[in-house]
Enzyme design. Sequence first.
Site, PDB file in Angstrom:
ATOM      1  N   LYS A 182      30.500 -22.272   1.661  1.00  0.00           N
ATOM      2  CA  LYS A 182      30.679 -22.611   0.248  1.00  0.00           C
ATOM      3  C   LYS A 182      31.017 -21.367  -0.570  1.00  0.00           C
ATOM      4  O   LYS A 182      32.006 -21.352  -1.324  1.00  0.00           O
ATOM      5  CB  LYS A 182      29.409 -23.259  -0.310  1.00  0.00           C
ATOM      6  CG  LYS A 182      29.510 -23.647  -1.773  1.00  0.00           C
ATOM      7  CD  LYS A 182      28.167 -24.120  -2.327  1.00  0.00           C
ATOM      8  CE  LYS A 182      27.244 -22.957  -2.600  1.00  0.00           C
ATOM      9  NZ  LYS A 182      26.016 -23.378  -3.322  1.00  0.00           N
ATOM     10  N   ASP A 200      30.087 -27.792  -2.725  1.00  0.00           N
ATOM     11  CA  ASP A 200      28.706 -27.698  -3.197  1.00  0.00           C
ATOM     12  C   ASP A 200      28.130 -29.111  -3.262  1.00  0.00           C
ATOM     13  O   ASP A 200      28.745 -30.071  -2.811  1.00  0.00           O
ATOM     14  CB  ASP A 200      28.632 -26.980  -4.546  1.00  0.00           C
ATOM     15  CG  ASP A 200      29.310 -27.754  -5.672  1.00  0.00           C
ATOM     16  OD1 ASP A 200      29.840 -28.861  -5.417  1.00  0.00           O
ATOM     17  OD2 ASP A 200      29.311 -27.252  -6.805  1.00  0.00           O
TER      18      ASP A 200
END
Length: 286
Positions: A182, A200
């Site tokens: 991420k 996310d």
Amino acid sequence: MPSRNTTPAAEPTTAAPVKKAVAKKAAAPKKATAAKAAAKKATPVKKPSKAAVVHVPAGPDLEKTRQARRILRLLTARYPDPVLELDFASPLQLLFAAVLAAQTLDERVNLVTPVLFAKYPTAADLAAADPAEMEEILQPVGYYRKKTQIVMKLASALVERHDGEVPGTFEELVELPWVGRKTANMVLGNAFSVPAISVDTHVERVAHRLAWGPERDVEGTETDVAALFDKKDWVSVNLLLILHGRRTCHSRRPACGACPLAEECPSTGLAGKGELDPEKARALLK
């Protein structure tokens, strides 16, 4: 002179059937072979189709791709200027802001990073910081003692491995301590303008509700969402999904009655958990 026994003269009557049987037996294979040859000649041999050896890679179907493009237009109309809500002025600042944003709000991170980077502008400065002084700066973001250790160790790794600079490849980024997919993709997409999907909790939730990706599977969602769009659109799609998850498609009670995607979304209403009443839904928007 006694006459000779003429019994053997009857032998031809016995041998004749034997010869016929042998001839019939010998002729049978010829007839069978002839029948097979005729059948083979009558039935054309089918050559294998060239299409049979073409391997088409798995991917989204055409209707799903069209739906994704329609949703992209609707999201762009709702959020015309999508930007990352973490403030940064360099790849270094974004990398550390992203690490600090774990388990806290971006707004809190944006309060402390100007102070942090004013006092420690480089990776070398962050690595050599006084832990007690950094803890005082990082208190508003929560878990400040642990995050102070993380910041200092990450900064030391940058100095040791990359002369204090943030690397611009996914492989090098994920080798840094506390940098996962991420964060690496967030830095690549927003600081280096490299096409990337950063998954996310908001992206994962919205993508799953739109049937674009699996639930609780960061890498799977990243792959599936990327397959729906051109690379040039990945960063903007990523930002739009984040904004939509924060503003409208909330985790507990999404504002379905005020959502521009209501007609396109297969999860509208979320089995009674989504707010379908337009007025009540508008009150949930952020």
